[in-house]
Design an enzyme around this catalytic site. Structure first.
Site: not given
Length: 283
Positions: A90, A186, A122, A160, A184, A34
């Site tokens: 993250q 979360r 992001h 947001d 927003k 793989g």
């Protein structure tokens, strides 16, 4: 020479055209266990520009291999263009003992490159995690171009507060309209997101909902549903990174979205805008 990752072939080809540089043709093969091997047998020249969105774990490994492969092929300098950086959300450890995954990815990428170019990450602060010099490009303004020129009293909304700046960029590029954002919230235990409508009057207006990324489409769908309840006219959703995972596109259509616009940082059917000119100017 422009060296594309398998997830960024169209963007790399457009970038080669804009920069008048040769385009390499990498080869990919898989071993019985793989493992993948990405190679660049047709590489030539002293400078390599590796263009690879890291939209999956496989794509990340492929990027690292391409960086190493061009060095083996004789590249003296390597520039790594990451149109979409996976793990950028993250950017901190949310629980004790969890990794800062964006930092781990950035450090790995840094080992094989002399320079990094990111497109609308992001979290902009992820640029600080790289050990190589980083240039961050902002692509939101490009999203105005595919919009109709005759929007009715347009309202540009971020889902947001953090996305309002993107909405402003699109509004300014469109040269008209008002901006606002949704609230927003979360729940990091359940992952559930609640979208609270803004105070902006959407009745009888065309609305453009702007975000950096549409992943599952859940947040954007909630925002659009709230706008429909307020009597808006057409709703356009625009984003830099159109991940559109799973049934995201169906969710948006069911919510009443008129059109979805994204760039080619992630190559999808909705990629109506190319970031190639923007990246070309940075090279």
């Amino acid at each position: 020479m422009i060296v594309p990752g398998s997830a960024s072939q169209a963007l790399a080809a457009a970038l080669a055209e804009h920069t008048d540089r040769a385009l390499a043709t990498p080869e990919y093969r898989w071993f019985p266990d793989g493992e993948e091997c990405a190679s660049v047998p047709e590489f030539g020249g002293e400078e390599a520009v590796v263009v690879a969105a890291t939209e999956s774990n496989d794509a990340l490994v492929e990027l690292l291999q391409l960086q190493d492969a061009v060095r083996e092929a004789g590249a003296e300098t390597v520039t790594t263009v990451i149109p979409y950086m996976g793990y950028a959300r993250q950017d901190r450890a949310f629980e004790h003992g969890e990794p800062v995954s964006a930092r781990a990815v950035a450090r790995a990428v840094s080992t094989g490159t002399d320079r990094v170019v990111l497109v609308t990450p992001h979290e902009p602060d992820v640029a600080e995690y790289f050990d190589a010099p980083v240039e961050v490009l902002e692509a939101a303004a490009l999203l105005a171009d595919p919009l109709p020129v005759d929007l009715t009293d347009p309202l540009f909304l971020g889902p947001d507060a953090s996305a309002e700046e993107l909405a402003v960029d699109v509004r300014d590029a469109y040269d008209g309209g008002e901006t606002d954002f949704f609230e927003k919230v979360r729940d990091y235990d359940t992952g559930e997101v609640t979208v609270m409508p803004s105070d902006a009057d959407a009745a009888g207006r065309d609305v453009v909902v702007v975000d950096d990324i549409i992943a599952t489409g859940s947040t954007m769908s909630e925002a659009v549903a709230a706008l429909r309840e307020r009597g808006c006219d057409d709703v356009y959703t625009v984003c830099v990174h159109g991940m559109l995972a799973g049934n995201a596109r169906t969710k948006l259509a069911a919510a009443g979205v008129t059109h979805v616009v994204a760039t080619d940082t992630l190559e999808r059917a909705e990629s109506d805008v190319s970031v190639a000119p923007l990246v070309a100017d940075a090279l």
